[in-house]
Design a protein around this motif. Structure first.
Motif, PDB file in Angstrom:
ATOM      1  N   ASP A 179       1.107  -1.047  -0.270  1.00  0.00           N
ATOM      2  CA  ASP A 179      -0.098  -0.031   0.025  1.00  0.00           C
ATOM      3  C   ASP A 179       0.813   1.377   0.063  1.00  0.00           C
ATOM      4  N   ARG A 180       2.009   1.397   0.760  1.00  0.00           N
ATOM      5  CA  ARG A 180       2.756   2.332   0.746  1.00  0.00           C
ATOM      6  C   ARG A 180       3.509   2.496  -0.505  1.00  0.00           C
ATOM      7  N   LEU A 181       4.156   1.555  -1.133  1.00  0.00           N
ATOM      8  CA  LEU A 181       4.526   1.301  -2.372  1.00  0.00           C
ATOM      9  C   LEU A 181       3.712   2.194  -3.418  1.00  0.00           C
ATOM     10  N   THR A 182       2.394   1.759  -3.614  1.00  0.00           N
ATOM     11  CA  THR A 182       1.277   2.431  -4.204  1.00  0.00           C
ATOM     12  C   THR A 182       1.143   3.864  -4.106  1.00  0.00           C
ATOM     13  N   GLU A 183       1.054   4.161  -2.939  1.00  0.00           N
ATOM     14  CA  GLU A 183       1.001   5.495  -2.514  1.00  0.00           C
ATOM     15  C   GLU A 183       2.098   6.525  -3.054  1.00  0.00           C
ATOM     16  N   LYS A 184       3.186   5.992  -2.844  1.00  0.00           N
ATOM     17  CA  LYS A 184       4.428   6.755  -3.101  1.00  0.00           C
ATOM     18  C   LYS A 184       4.434   6.971  -4.705  1.00  0.00           C
ATOM     19  N   ALA A 185       4.058   5.708  -5.360  1.00  0.00           N
ATOM     20  CA  ALA A 185       4.085   6.062  -6.679  1.00  0.00           C
ATOM     21  C   ALA A 185       3.002   6.843  -7.219  1.00  0.00           C
ATOM     22  N   GLN A 186       2.093   6.882  -6.753  1.00  0.00           N
ATOM     23  CA  GLN A 186       0.877   7.821  -7.161  1.00  0.00           C
ATOM     24  C   GLN A 186       1.323   9.212  -6.897  1.00  0.00           C
ATOM     25  N   THR A 187       2.290   9.470  -5.689  1.00  0.00           N
ATOM     26  CA  THR A 187       2.649  10.946  -5.595  1.00  0.00           C
ATOM     27  C   THR A 187       3.662  11.234  -6.418  1.00  0.00           C
ATOM     28  N   LYS A 233       8.728   3.488 -14.674  1.00  0.00           N
ATOM     29  CA  LYS A 233       9.038   2.343 -13.669  1.00  0.00           C
ATOM     30  C   LYS A 233       9.727   2.941 -12.376  1.00  0.00           C
ATOM     31  N   LEU A 234       9.513   2.457 -11.150  1.00  0.00           N
ATOM     32  CA  LEU A 234      10.079   2.857 -10.034  1.00  0.00           C
ATOM     33  C   LEU A 234      10.646   1.614  -9.139  1.00  0.00           C
TER      34      LEU A 234
END
Length: 246
Positions: free
Chosen positions: A153-161, A181-182
């Motif tokens: 969930d944190r990876l998703t949130e950071k990627a969206q930011t 890609k991150l």
């Protein structure tokens, strides 16, 4: 190399970068190469000055993201091709954000190239060259014990930011951020940091002022698709970034 790096200090050499140790066990040096690969290294070549361009692009984009609250592993850039970074344990999951359909998404789904994706699509890939970096589901990630649901969930949130910040910035450069890609890693304190690089190697970038589908490409697709003028595309991205940040 300005830090007098040698083979004894080399920790890892990948497709586009070499990682070296330093006297500080928590600090590494990333060296950016001119080597280029595509299709899981089935196609290989070199792009003139790519390493220096990608190092500069990553430096400026990481600086922009840091100002927006996204923590990265970058400590300082020490030369045209080298940066000092925090040692992190890389999460073995590549996070891909897609704003517009292109590449493998079109091939695998039949979605037409250029289709705008609303909302943006966040995907996970297993960082494993031997397996061809396969697409993962959340259930597969859990079954493989690659990371926890909370960290995912944190990876998703950071990627969206990252996507929000970079999409807006690239738009100001008259560039469309198609997808990217991150990679992330955790430092000695367990903090999740953006790692690796953000560059024309890891992003699809289209020139919004160019209507021709082939000429608008400014990223590694110029190498993948034999479109020519690869180095010029990379250089144009850097020049627009520098112009906008000046």
């Amino acid at each position: 190399m300005t830090e007098a790096l040698n083979s004894e200090q080399k920790l890892y050499e990948g497709k586009a970068k070499i990682i070296y140790a330093t006297d500080d066990p928590e600090v590494l040096v990333t060296y950016f190469k001119d080597d280029a690969t595509a299709f899981n290294a089935q196609k290989k070549g070199q792009i003139a000055n790519k390493g220096a361009i990608n190092c500069k692009v990553t430096t400026h984009l990481y600086g922009l993201l840091e100002k927006k609250g996204v923590s990265t592993h970058l400590i300082e850039t020490t030369s045209d091709r080298e940066m000092r970074v925090k040692r992190v344990d890389i999460v073995p999951i590549e996070v891909v954000v897609r704003n517009i359909a292109a590449g493998s998404l079109c091939k695998q789904t039949g979605i037409k190239l250029g289709t705008k994706l609303e909302p943006s699509l966040v995907e996970f890939y297993y960082k494993n060259d031997d397996l061809g970096d396969p697409l993962l589901t959340r259930d597969r990630i859990a079954a493989m014990a690659l990371t926890s649901a909370q960290q995912l969930d944190r990876l998703t949130e950071k990627a969206q930011t990252v996507n929000r910040v970079l999409s807006e910035f690239f738009a100001s450069c008259e560039i469309t951020l198609v997808d990217f890609k991150l990679e992330f890693g955790t430092d000695k304190n367990g903090e999740l940091l953006l790692a690796d690089e953000i560059s024309p190697d890891t992003c699809r970038l289209w020139d919004t002022t160019e209507p021709d589908e082939r000429k608008r490409v400014m990223d590694k697709d110029r190498f993948r698709q034999d479109l020519g003028d690869v180095a010029e595309g990379y250089q144009a991205v850097l020049e627009r970034i520098l112009s906008q940040l000046s």
